[in-house]
Design an enzyme around this catalytic site. Structure first.
Site, mmCIF file in Angstrom:
data_model
loop_
_atom_site.group_PDB
_atom_site.id
_atom_site.type_symbol
_atom_site.label_atom_id
_atom_site.label_comp_id
_atom_site.label_asym_id
_atom_site.label_seq_id
_atom_site.Cartn_x
_atom_site.Cartn_y
_atom_site.Cartn_z
ATOM 1 N N THR A 129 36.320 35.709 43.478
ATOM 2 C CA THR A 129 36.356 36.482 44.726
ATOM 3 C C THR A 129 34.948 36.825 45.205
ATOM 4 O OG1 THR A 129 36.929 38.680 45.571
ATOM 5 C CG2 THR A 129 36.691 38.505 43.215
ATOM 6 N N ASP A 130 34.831 37.036 46.516
ATOM 7 C CA ASP A 130 33.544 37.500 47.068
ATOM 8 C C ASP A 130 33.261 38.954 46.686
ATOM 9 O OD1 ASP A 130 35.503 38.709 48.646
ATOM 10 O OD2 ASP A 130 34.530 38.250 50.559
ATOM 11 N N GLU A 131 34.282 39.660 46.156
ATOM 12 C CA GLU A 131 34.096 41.088 45.873
ATOM 13 C C GLU A 131 33.100 41.324 44.731
ATOM 14 O OE1 GLU A 131 37.737 43.401 46.044
ATOM 15 O OE2 GLU A 131 38.656 41.931 47.372
ATOM 16 N N TYR A 154 38.583 45.970 39.608
ATOM 17 C CA TYR A 154 38.991 44.573 39.842
ATOM 18 C C TYR A 154 37.761 43.669 39.946
ATOM 19 C CZ TYR A 154 40.179 40.429 42.624
ATOM 20 O OH TYR A 154 40.279 39.141 43.098
ATOM 21 N N LYS A 158 36.375 40.543 37.548
ATOM 22 C CA LYS A 158 36.173 39.169 38.023
ATOM 23 C C LYS A 158 34.704 38.760 37.833
ATOM 24 C CE LYS A 158 38.730 36.719 39.760
ATOM 25 N NZ LYS A 158 39.741 35.741 39.220
#
Ligand code: NAD
Ligand code: TYD
Length: 346
Positions: A129-131, A154, A158
């Site tokens: 993810t870009d998060e 989260y 990741k």
């Protein structure tokens, strides 16, 4: 016949990736393993379940005995790893399950891959993810060089799994690919995330809970375009590289919800502004990242990828799918979803 393992293939993005690979590569054997948590649903794969090049195995990626047995049986040529706990709000109330699946599960897969696969030729692809890059203010976009700065449990989990994948490449020489993608939307999306939750609430005449003032910004990508990007990166991406994937499609949450309300009212035949009037501003998410935006120029220039639909087209297709599949929605929102929703939005 190449044997490809897809993890988390019964989830939202995973089911689209399974469909993409099963349909595009009849000569591959696609094995989908999924624990079938609340987010996994074999109904998502009805159209491919009888395909001769597809099989499903139920299991937990963190269960090393099960994973080692599976890898020794199949000797995979490639792994496309999507299985994860994926919802930021759930990571705030229960971070440990994110450590278990996203971190321990990923390392369990890497160990089995290292032990059983031909590390000269097999590929381990981690879908991320870009998060992991943290948040942006009003300007700029995430590139592959942006330093990791995850803010939620989260995204921290990741980021940790991304680091393990890269570390196994560096230390043990396994072939890896990574992609970090922005927010996806499309069919089969579990209604805990913004777009399907709003669609479900509009269908059921429930209030539309917008966090804070609805000023946070996300970049949205149609899930089928994500699945095509994964196909391209898996086959043509360079070993050891990360590719950012985004829709170049930023929306302030409130504007997106208003667009969704208009499209839903039109399709359902509601009088103008029926749904907009049900927007309810609720307590903001703890540590809510302000803005995400992705620079996908590496993927576009190197591999020639671009999104195939505009947001209006993709959203319209998505709403049509939910309206045509109310039984799917009713099924996934019965039982445990009700207590989740009560606790989260009471
Ligand atoms: P999802 O929550 O819809 O699906 C996750 C799937 O993983 C489910 O089928 C679930 O049953 C399975 N799973 C969970 N724990 C497992 C375990 N221990 N063992 C085996 N299977 C398990 O998630 P999604 O939105 O489809 O996301 C898929 C992947 O893509 C995730 O890795 C996520 O981090 C990443 N991603 C998601 C988005 C997004 O917008 N949804 C964006 C970028 C990246
Ligand atoms: P979400 O779909 O959970 O994705 P992520 O947090 O991974 O970006 O949320 C998208 C945005 O919508 C995010 O800024 C939080 C906001 N949001 C709401 O305003 N209301 C909701 O009920 C949900 C689930 C999200």
């Amino acid at each position: 016949m190449k044997k490809i393992l897809i993890t988390g293939g019964a989830g939202f993005i995973g089911s689209h990736v399974v469909r993409q690979f099963v349909n595009a590569y009849p000569s591959y054997q696609i094995i989908n393993i999924d624990k079938l948590t609340y987010a996994g649903n074999l109904e998502n794969l009805k159209d491919v379940e009888n395909a001769p090049n597809y099989s499903f195995v139920k299991g937990d990626i963190g269960d090393s005995e099960f994973i080692n047995d599976l890898f020794s049986k199949y000797c995979f040529d490639g792994v496309i790893h999507l299985a994860a706990e994926s919802h930021v709000d759930r990571s705030i109330s229960n971070p440990m399950s994110f450590v278990e699946t996203n971190v321990k599960g990923t390392v369990t897969l890497l160990n089995a891959f290292k032990a059983h696969c031909n590390i000269k030729t097999a590929i381990f692809y981690h879908v991320s993810t870009d998060e992991v890059y943290g948040e942006l203010s009003h300007e700029g976009k995430f590139t592959e060089q942006t330093p990791y700065s995850p803010n939620s449990p989260y995204s921290a989990s990741k980021a940790a799994s991304d680091h393990f994948v890269r570390a196994y490449h560096h230390t043990y020489g396994i072939a890896i690919k990574l992609s970090n993608c922005s927010n996806n939307y499309g069919s089969h999306h579990f209604p805990e995330k913004l777009i399907p939750l709003m669609i479900n609430n509009i269908i059921n005449g429930k209030p539309l809970p917008v966090y804070g003032q609805g000023a946070n910004v996300r970049d949205w990508l149609f899930v089928e375009d994500h699945a095509k990007a994964i196909d391209l990166i898996y086959h043509k991406g360079r070993n050891g590289q990360t590719y950012n994937i985004g829709g170049n499609n930023e929306w302030k949450n409130l504007d997106l919800v208003k667009l969704l309300c208009q499209q839903m009212d039109d399709k359902i035949g509601n009088p103008k502004d029926t749904s907009i009037k049900t927007i309810a501003y609720v307590t903001d998410r703890a540590g809510h990242d302000f803005r995400y935006a992705i620079d996908s120029s590496k993927l576009m220039n190197e591999l020639g990828w671009k999104p195939s639909v505009t947001f209006e087209q993709g959203l319209s297709k998505t709403i049509d799918w939910y309206l045509a599949n109310k039984a799917w929605l009713a099924n996934v929102t019965s039982g445990a979803y009700q207590s989740y929703y009560e606790a989260m939005y009471r």
